[in-house]
Write a protein that holds these residues in place. Structure first.
Motif, PDB file in Angstrom:
ATOM      1  N   LYS A  20      -6.370  -5.125  -8.609  1.00  0.00           N
ATOM      2  CA  LYS A  20      -7.131  -5.487  -7.409  1.00  0.00           C
ATOM      3  C   LYS A  20      -8.439  -4.689  -7.423  1.00  0.00           C
ATOM      4  O   LYS A  20      -8.406  -3.459  -7.491  1.00  0.00           O
ATOM      5  CB  LYS A  20      -6.330  -5.140  -6.153  1.00  0.00           C
ATOM      6  CG  LYS A  20      -4.997  -5.861  -6.082  1.00  0.00           C
ATOM      7  CD  LYS A  20      -4.415  -5.845  -4.681  1.00  0.00           C
ATOM      8  CE  LYS A  20      -3.787  -4.511  -4.365  1.00  0.00           C
ATOM      9  NZ  LYS A  20      -3.104  -4.513  -3.045  1.00  0.00           N
ATOM     10  N   TYR A  22     -11.711  -3.434  -5.582  1.00  0.00           N
ATOM     11  CA  TYR A  22     -12.219  -3.185  -4.233  1.00  0.00           C
ATOM     12  C   TYR A  22     -13.675  -2.742  -4.283  1.00  0.00           C
ATOM     13  O   TYR A  22     -14.117  -2.135  -5.272  1.00  0.00           O
ATOM     14  CB  TYR A  22     -11.405  -2.077  -3.575  1.00  0.00           C
ATOM     15  CG  TYR A  22     -10.039  -2.527  -3.095  1.00  0.00           C
ATOM     16  CD1 TYR A  22      -9.849  -2.928  -1.775  1.00  0.00           C
ATOM     17  CD2 TYR A  22      -8.952  -2.546  -3.960  1.00  0.00           C
ATOM     18  CE1 TYR A  22      -8.599  -3.342  -1.330  1.00  0.00           C
ATOM     19  CE2 TYR A  22      -7.704  -2.966  -3.527  1.00  0.00           C
ATOM     20  CZ  TYR A  22      -7.529  -3.361  -2.205  1.00  0.00           C
ATOM     21  OH  TYR A  22      -6.308  -3.775  -1.768  1.00  0.00           O
ATOM     22  N   GLU A  26     -13.801  -0.454   0.525  1.00  0.00           N
ATOM     23  CA  GLU A  26     -12.376  -0.839   0.526  1.00  0.00           C
ATOM     24  C   GLU A  26     -12.144  -2.313   0.899  1.00  0.00           C
ATOM     25  O   GLU A  26     -11.098  -2.673   1.433  1.00  0.00           O
ATOM     26  CB  GLU A  26     -11.550   0.069   1.464  1.00  0.00           C
ATOM     27  CG  GLU A  26     -11.516   1.534   1.037  1.00  0.00           C
ATOM     28  CD  GLU A  26     -10.706   1.775  -0.242  1.00  0.00           C
ATOM     29  OE1 GLU A  26      -9.809   0.968  -0.565  1.00  0.00           O
ATOM     30  OE2 GLU A  26     -10.999   2.766  -0.949  1.00  0.00           O
ATOM     31  N   GLU A  57       3.977   3.251 -17.708  1.00  0.00           N
ATOM     32  CA  GLU A  57       2.799   3.432 -16.849  1.00  0.00           C
ATOM     33  C   GLU A  57       1.590   3.930 -17.661  1.00  0.00           C
ATOM     34  O   GLU A  57       0.449   3.556 -17.370  1.00  0.00           O
ATOM     35  CB  GLU A  57       3.100   4.438 -15.734  1.00  0.00           C
ATOM     36  CG  GLU A  57       4.124   3.948 -14.709  1.00  0.00           C
ATOM     37  CD  GLU A  57       5.563   4.298 -15.084  1.00  0.00           C
ATOM     38  OE1 GLU A  57       5.839   4.606 -16.272  1.00  0.00           O
ATOM     39  OE2 GLU A  57       6.413   4.270 -14.185  1.00  0.00           O
ATOM     40  N   SER A  73      -5.516   2.920 -10.782  1.00  0.00           N
ATOM     41  CA  SER A  73      -4.410   3.681 -10.199  1.00  0.00           C
ATOM     42  C   SER A  73      -3.304   2.671  -9.890  1.00  0.00           C
ATOM     43  O   SER A  73      -3.577   1.541  -9.468  1.00  0.00           O
ATOM     44  CB  SER A  73      -4.851   4.417  -8.943  1.00  0.00           C
ATOM     45  OG  SER A  73      -5.364   3.501  -8.009  1.00  0.00           O
ATOM     46  N   GLU A  75      -0.353   1.022  -7.903  1.00  0.00           N
ATOM     47  CA  GLU A  75       0.185   0.953  -6.534  1.00  0.00           C
ATOM     48  C   GLU A  75       1.689   0.787  -6.540  1.00  0.00           C
ATOM     49  O   GLU A  75       2.401   1.466  -5.827  1.00  0.00           O
ATOM     50  CB  GLU A  75      -0.442  -0.228  -5.783  1.00  0.00           C
ATOM     51  CG  GLU A  75      -1.823   0.066  -5.266  1.00  0.00           C
ATOM     52  CD  GLU A  75      -2.284  -0.975  -4.251  1.00  0.00           C
ATOM     53  OE1 GLU A  75      -1.606  -2.001  -4.053  1.00  0.00           O
ATOM     54  OE2 GLU A  75      -3.367  -0.756  -3.669  1.00  0.00           O
ATOM     55  N   LYS A  76       2.183  -0.168  -7.317  1.00  0.00           N
ATOM     56  CA  LYS A  76       3.627  -0.404  -7.361  1.00  0.00           C
ATOM     57  C   LYS A  76       4.016  -1.294  -8.534  1.00  0.00           C
ATOM     58  O   LYS A  76       3.173  -1.995  -9.104  1.00  0.00           O
ATOM     59  CB  LYS A  76       4.110  -1.029  -6.045  1.00  0.00           C
ATOM     60  CG  LYS A  76       3.585  -2.436  -5.801  1.00  0.00           C
ATOM     61  CD  LYS A  76       4.013  -2.980  -4.443  1.00  0.00           C
ATOM     62  CE  LYS A  76       5.418  -3.530  -4.456  1.00  0.00           C
ATOM     63  NZ  LYS A  76       5.729  -4.290  -3.220  1.00  0.00           N
ATOM     64  N   TYR A  97       2.670  -4.366 -13.071  1.00  0.00           N
ATOM     65  CA  TYR A  97       2.298  -3.428 -12.016  1.00  0.00           C
ATOM     66  C   TYR A  97       1.099  -3.947 -11.236  1.00  0.00           C
ATOM     67  O   TYR A  97       0.181  -4.528 -11.815  1.00  0.00           O
ATOM     68  CB  TYR A  97       1.940  -2.063 -12.614  1.00  0.00           C
ATOM     69  CG  TYR A  97       3.118  -1.352 -13.236  1.00  0.00           C
ATOM     70  CD1 TYR A  97       3.858  -0.432 -12.495  1.00  0.00           C
ATOM     71  CD2 TYR A  97       3.505  -1.619 -14.541  1.00  0.00           C
ATOM     72  CE1 TYR A  97       4.955   0.212 -13.055  1.00  0.00           C
ATOM     73  CE2 TYR A  97       4.607  -0.975 -15.104  1.00  0.00           C
ATOM     74  CZ  TYR A  97       5.323  -0.059 -14.356  1.00  0.00           C
ATOM     75  OH  TYR A  97       6.413   0.563 -14.902  1.00  0.00           O
ATOM     76  N   CYS A  99      -2.149  -2.771  -9.424  1.00  0.00           N
ATOM     77  CA  CYS A  99      -2.963  -1.564  -9.454  1.00  0.00           C
ATOM     78  C   CYS A  99      -4.335  -1.814  -8.836  1.00  0.00           C
ATOM     79  O   CYS A  99      -4.619  -2.910  -8.345  1.00  0.00           O
ATOM     80  CB  CYS A  99      -3.028  -0.975 -10.854  1.00  0.00           C
ATOM     81  SG  CYS A  99      -3.178  -2.133 -12.189  1.00  0.00           S
ATOM     82  N   LYS A 100      -5.132  -0.793  -8.830  1.00  0.00           N
ATOM     83  CA  LYS A 100      -6.360  -0.786  -8.039  1.00  0.00           C
ATOM     84  C   LYS A 100      -7.499  -0.163  -8.839  1.00  0.00           C
ATOM     85  O   LYS A 100      -7.276   0.813  -9.567  1.00  0.00           O
ATOM     86  CB  LYS A 100      -6.076   0.078  -6.798  1.00  0.00           C
ATOM     87  CG  LYS A 100      -7.120   0.030  -5.720  1.00  0.00           C
ATOM     88  CD  LYS A 100      -6.623   0.744  -4.456  1.00  0.00           C
ATOM     89  CE  LYS A 100      -7.663   0.688  -3.363  1.00  0.00           C
ATOM     90  NZ  LYS A 100      -7.206   1.259  -2.093  1.00  0.00           N
ATOM     91  N   GLU A 142       1.985  -9.824  -1.326  1.00  0.00           N
ATOM     92  CA  GLU A 142       0.867  -9.409  -0.476  1.00  0.00           C
ATOM     93  C   GLU A 142       0.929 -10.086   0.902  1.00  0.00           C
ATOM     94  O   GLU A 142       0.054  -9.872   1.737  1.00  0.00           O
ATOM     95  CB  GLU A 142      -0.469  -9.792  -1.139  1.00  0.00           C
ATOM     96  CG  GLU A 142      -0.789  -9.079  -2.423  1.00  0.00           C
ATOM     97  CD  GLU A 142      -1.383  -7.673  -2.198  1.00  0.00           C
ATOM     98  OE1 GLU A 142      -2.368  -7.558  -1.484  1.00  0.00           O
ATOM     99  OE2 GLU A 142      -0.819  -6.711  -2.768  1.00  0.00           O
TER     100      GLU A 142
END
Lengths: 144, 144
Positions: A20, A22, A26, A57, A73, A75-76, A97, A99-100, A142
């Motif tokens: 994702k 941003y 944000e 990871e 990074s 997230e889950k 995963y 992530c961001k 989401e």
């Protein structure tokens, strides 16, 4: 122990990232898809194989850096995708995963191009592997 | 394609189950642990390797049947555990699922014995692999 190990056959292990992207404020711009350089051709989430001796990871972060030049990074964990037919080449299990990241992707390695797609512009009909199913699971996760 | 495949080395892929055993009245009795018959010895969650051509969820259900004679339903994926040092024999990545069953376990295959442990009686100091970490993650996930 060595002989036990040599008797085992195991699926290949891969990892894919739903990155994702941003803005600094944000605001979600969208997720990253690549156009693959190598077969199977088509659009896909960035990802790759897990090396022996590497945490999944770590493999994810390495692949995101190698393929789309992003520091992500995590997230889950979204899920483990293991249908033997999901990759036509061989049985390959992927840990996916969410992530961001904040930068724009730059294609390299297996990726011919890499772009950000807003969540209502995903080219579902052009996705390879089972990435249509994965992205639909992500959108559900989401709440979309 | 075959040559590409042969160049790849991949970690072994396994799956372990946290089997919550319930009474017919839906009261939680505890989770199943086995005593291992083969090295590494000690207490462990039931589990085993994923075969080529098999979905991870199918491998889990097969292993739970083979090792503790339980028909389980899967509730959710708890996590993917992939530290290269988690198994001293070789790099083995485990997909861990929380699942549910109603019968008593019966040890077979890799298990010397199998018993139900209530959540406040887990023998943490006797667990092998990284199963202490996994069960602690499970307890956290359950809100305990």
């Amino acid at each position: 122990m060595q002989s036990f190990k040599h008797k085992l056959k195991t699926p290949f292990l891969a990892t894919d990232g739903i990155i994702k992207i941003y803005t600094k404020e944000e605001k979600l711009k969208g997720i990253v898809l690549i156009q693959r350089k190598n077969p199977p051709l088509g659009f896909a989430l960035p990802g790759g194989f897990v090396d022996v001796g590497e945490k999944v990871e770590e493999a994810l972060k390495r692949e995101m850096k190698e393929e789309v030049n992003l520091e992500v990074s995590i997230e889950k964990l979204l899920g483990v995708y293991s249908d033997p037919k999901r990759d036509k080449r061989f049985h390959c299990v992927s840990c996916v995963y969410i992530c961001k990241a904040y930068d724009d992707p730059i294609a390299a390695d297996d990726a011919k191009s890499a772009h950000i797609y807003s969540l209502n512009e995903i080219p579902f009909d052009k996705l390879t592997f089972d990435h249509e199913e994965i992205i639909k699971d992500f959108l559900k996760d989401e709440g979309l």
